[in-house]
Design a protein around this motif. Structure first.
Motif, short mmCIF file in Angstrom:
data_model
loop_
_atom_site.label_atom_id
_atom_site.label_comp_id
_atom_site.label_asym_id
_atom_site.label_seq_id
_atom_site.Cartn_x
_atom_site.Cartn_y
_atom_site.Cartn_z
N SER A 241 4.89 21.11 19.95
CA SER A 241 5.55 20.10 18.71
C SER A 241 6.67 19.35 19.40
O SER A 241 6.59 19.06 20.27
CB SER A 241 6.27 21.32 17.54
N ARG A 242 7.74 19.39 18.71
CA ARG A 242 9.03 18.61 19.15
C ARG A 242 9.97 19.05 20.16
O ARG A 242 10.05 20.66 20.07
CB ARG A 242 9.82 18.06 18.28
N THR A 243 10.44 18.37 21.15
CA THR A 243 11.45 19.00 21.92
C THR A 243 12.83 18.22 21.70
O THR A 243 12.89 17.06 21.52
CB THR A 243 11.25 18.98 23.43
N LEU A 244 13.67 18.93 21.06
CA LEU A 244 15.00 18.25 20.63
C LEU A 244 16.30 18.34 21.66
O LEU A 244 16.51 19.52 22.34
CB LEU A 244 15.59 18.77 19.51
N PRO A 245 17.04 17.24 22.07
CA PRO A 245 17.92 17.39 22.99
C PRO A 245 19.29 17.90 22.41
O PRO A 245 19.45 17.95 21.09
CB PRO A 245 18.47 15.91 23.14
N ILE A 246 20.06 18.81 23.26
CA ILE A 246 21.38 19.33 22.70
C ILE A 246 22.21 18.54 23.45
O ILE A 246 22.35 18.34 24.67
CB ILE A 246 21.27 20.84 23.15
N GLN A 247 23.07 17.90 22.59
CA GLN A 247 23.93 16.89 23.23
C GLN A 247 25.39 16.97 22.91
O GLN A 247 25.76 17.40 21.83
CB GLN A 247 23.64 15.37 22.79
N SER A 248 26.49 16.40 23.79
CA SER A 248 27.89 16.07 23.25
C SER A 248 28.08 15.07 22.97
O SER A 248 27.58 14.07 23.66
CB SER A 248 28.70 16.80 24.39
N VAL A 249 28.84 14.69 21.98
CA VAL A 249 29.30 13.42 21.73
C VAL A 249 30.92 13.05 21.73
O VAL A 249 31.49 14.07 21.36
CB VAL A 249 28.64 12.88 20.38
N HIS A 250 31.14 12.13 22.04
CA HIS A 250 32.81 12.09 22.23
C HIS A 250 33.22 10.52 21.99
O HIS A 250 32.59 9.54 22.43
CB HIS A 250 33.49 12.74 23.44
N LEU A 251 34.42 10.29 21.70
CA LEU A 251 35.13 9.00 21.63
C LEU A 251 35.36 8.62 23.21
O LEU A 251 35.79 9.46 24.01
CB LEU A 251 36.04 8.85 20.90
N PRO A 252 35.24 7.33 23.61
CA PRO A 252 35.64 7.10 24.89
C PRO A 252 36.73 7.48 25.53
O PRO A 252 37.07 8.06 26.70
CB PRO A 252 35.75 5.56 24.83
N SER A 253 37.97 7.71 24.66
CA SER A 253 39.12 7.94 25.08
C SER A 253 39.49 9.51 25.39
O SER A 253 39.93 9.83 26.36
CB SER A 253 40.31 7.84 23.90
N ALA A 254 38.49 10.15 24.77
CA ALA A 254 38.54 11.80 24.97
C ALA A 254 38.05 12.30 26.30
O ALA A 254 38.69 13.28 26.86
CB ALA A 254 37.75 12.50 23.82
N PHE A 255 37.19 11.48 26.78
CA PHE A 255 36.57 11.98 28.19
C PHE A 255 37.53 11.96 29.24
O PHE A 255 37.29 12.24 30.43
CB PHE A 255 35.37 11.52 28.31
N ARG A 256 38.52 10.92 29.09
CA ARG A 256 39.63 10.50 30.17
C ARG A 256 40.47 12.00 30.23
O ARG A 256 41.47 12.03 31.21
CB ARG A 256 40.10 9.40 29.74
#
Length: 293
Positions: free
Chosen positions: A261-276
């Protein structure tokens, strides 16, 4: 008054929702937090927070200042980290995650992360509703599934596979389907989070087919759908990250081996400033390693 300390206090009040909670995060009294925020407002000549005895909210100016303050603090932290000879991570990471996946995988990873970095605090907020990272003050969110295009930065941590499962009791009473097309004749448990809960997709001989399904139970939570499934009330298509030891113990049986069937990604999302922030970047990399392990 130290303007940076005042900025930190203001941001902490917004993110925690109160002066007392901000004081606990910063390790100072709530009176000092209040004094710093008031001093910042006096310095700027504007009201950042509307306060009543029962509630607190950002002013229009406060919303704009909050965005800039977060950006300044993130850049300052990055600069300090470049000259920090201790090599240790410190500070708070605010993480939003879905309820059950957060209760299990994310909570386990967060526990191991703070054991490795004792000067870091992870604040985990669990909800099956997508959090607004900017308004909620979250550094990152963990999400399962394909995401709409946005201004957020997305990093893939891993993936989960959809598996069709049923309890032995259900199969003993209703028979075991040998092909996905036969699901139309069975009782199916439906997850409202799926793009179309009434039609399940499968890859069969290189083509995608959509099988119409029906049943008396519909919920917007895989763990909730697993309750009647384990009780033998129907067949369910479930992301394997929620199955735990169901298949190993025989509590549930997987159907249609070799048909995907389907394969779903597990992802992290963040604002550009956070990853600094070094601690946020380290946590995302740690989560990726935990998921893939």
């Amino acid at each position: 008054m130290d303007r940076i300390d005042a900025m930190r206090s203001f941001v902490a009040v917004v993110e925690t929702g109160s002066f007392a909670a901000a004081g606990q995060r910063l390790g100072i009294s709530n009176k000092l937090v209040s004094k710093r925020v008031a001093g910042l407002e006096n310095l700027l000549g504007m009201t950042l927070l509307h306060r009543t005895t029962r509630s607190m909210s950002l002013s229009h100016e406060g919303e704009k200042y909050l965005e800039g303050a977060r950006r300044v603090l993130a850049e300052l932290e990055q600069l300090e980290a470049e000259f920090d000879t201790s090599g240790g991570l410190k500070g708070v990471i605010r993480v939003a995650a879905p309820l059950t996946y957060g209760d299990t995988a994310v909570a386990v990873a967060a526990t191991r992360f703070v054991e490795k970095h004792p000067s870091v605090t992870v604040e985990l907020d669990l909800s099956d509703h997508y959090a607004d990272l900017a308004k909620g003050g979250f550094d990152i969110a963990i999400r399962i599934g394909n995401l709409d295009d946005s201004s957020l930065i997305v990093r893939k941590l891993g993936e989960t596979h959809m598996k069709v499962v049923a309890a032995p009791a259900y199969l003993a009473e209703h028979g075991t389907p040998s092909h996905p097309a036969e699901l139309s004749e069975h009782i199916c448990i439906r997850d409202a989070n799926n793009p179309d809960p009434n039609r399940w997709p499968f890859q069969v001989e290189g083509q995608t087919i959509h099988v119409p399904v029906s049943g008396p139970f519909l919920a917007n939570s895989p763990p909730a759908c697993l309750v009647p499934t384990r009780a033998g009330r129907g067949i369910f298509i479930c992301p394997d990250v929620f199955l735990g030891d169901d298949l190993e113990t025989g509590r549930l049986v997987e159907l249609f081996f070799g048909i995907h069937s389907r394969t779903l990604p597990i992802q992290s999302v963040h604002l550009p400033s956070a990853f600094r922030k070094p601690r946020v970047k380290a946590f995302v990399e740690f989560m990726k390693a935990e998921i893939r392990a």
